[in-house]
Write a protein that holds these residues in place. Structure first.
Motif, PDB file in Angstrom:
ATOM      1  N   GLU A   5       0.840  -1.211   0.000  1.00 22.41           N
ATOM      2  CA  GLU A   5       0.000   0.000   0.000  1.00 22.41           C
ATOM      3  C   GLU A   5       0.865   1.247   0.000  1.00 22.41           C
ATOM      4  O   GLU A   5       0.658   2.158  -0.800  1.00 22.41           O
ATOM      5  CB  GLU A   5      -0.912   0.020   1.228  1.00 22.41           C
ATOM      6  N   LYS A   6       1.833   1.292   0.897  1.00 21.98           N
ATOM      7  CA  LYS A   6       2.691   2.469   1.003  1.00 21.98           C
ATOM      8  C   LYS A   6       3.562   2.625  -0.244  1.00 21.98           C
ATOM      9  O   LYS A   6       3.765   3.736  -0.732  1.00 21.98           O
ATOM     10  CB  LYS A   6       3.565   2.377   2.248  1.00 21.98           C
ATOM     11  N   THR A   7       4.065   1.521  -0.765  1.00 22.25           N
ATOM     12  CA  THR A   7       4.930   1.572  -1.940  1.00 22.25           C
ATOM     13  C   THR A   7       4.197   2.147  -3.144  1.00 22.25           C
ATOM     14  O   THR A   7       4.700   3.049  -3.813  1.00 22.25           O
ATOM     15  CB  THR A   7       5.469   0.171  -2.273  1.00 22.25           C
ATOM     16  N   VAL A   8       2.997   1.653  -3.427  1.00 18.43           N
ATOM     17  CA  VAL A   8       2.255   2.157  -4.585  1.00 18.43           C
ATOM     18  C   VAL A   8       1.775   3.590  -4.332  1.00 18.43           C
ATOM     19  O   VAL A   8       1.754   4.414  -5.251  1.00 18.43           O
ATOM     20  CB  VAL A   8       1.100   1.215  -4.986  1.00 18.43           C
ATOM     21  N   LEU A   9       1.460   3.917  -3.103  1.00 20.74           N
ATOM     22  CA  LEU A   9       1.056   5.278  -2.768  1.00 20.74           C
ATOM     23  C   LEU A   9       2.216   6.241  -2.990  1.00 20.74           C
ATOM     24  O   LEU A   9       2.033   7.334  -3.542  1.00 20.74           O
ATOM     25  CB  LEU A   9       0.561   5.342  -1.328  1.00 20.74           C
ATOM     26  N   ASP A  10       3.420   5.847  -2.600  1.00 20.19           N
ATOM     27  CA  ASP A  10       4.603   6.676  -2.833  1.00 20.19           C
ATOM     28  C   ASP A  10       4.896   6.837  -4.327  1.00 20.19           C
ATOM     29  O   ASP A  10       5.418   7.864  -4.752  1.00 20.19           O
ATOM     30  CB  ASP A  10       5.819   6.091  -2.136  1.00 20.19           C
TER      31      ASP A  10
END
Length: 82
Positions: A5-10
């Motif tokens: 989640e955090k990776t794609v959001l970044d």
């Protein structure tokens, strides 16, 4: 372990205009090796994330595929507008 989640959001946050309306959700999948990610944004931002002929969406999917390869997972990304 990678926080998908955090990776794609970044990855997608710098691309969109309305950063507050952007959200990423991990949905359950029947396959334990598959990670299903939904990217929710307004319609203009989704169009920007998909890009011409899907070039941007393909690049985002490819980046997430590389990130998930170490854990032997398969990432599926869907784009949703509201």
């Amino acid at each position: 372990m990678v926080d998908y989640e955090k990776t794609v959001l970044d990855l997608v946050r710098p691309i969109v205009d309305d950063k507050n309306s952007l959200s990423v959700k991990v949905m359950p999948s029947l396959d334990d090796r598959e990670i299903l990610l939904y990217i929710y944004a307004n319609s203009d931002d989704v169009a920007r994330l998909i890009g011409r002929k899907g070039a941007m969406a393909s690049a985002i999917r490819q980046m997430m595929s590389v990130a998930s390869r170490k854990e032997d997972k398969r990432v599926t990304i869907k784009f949703e507008s509201y």
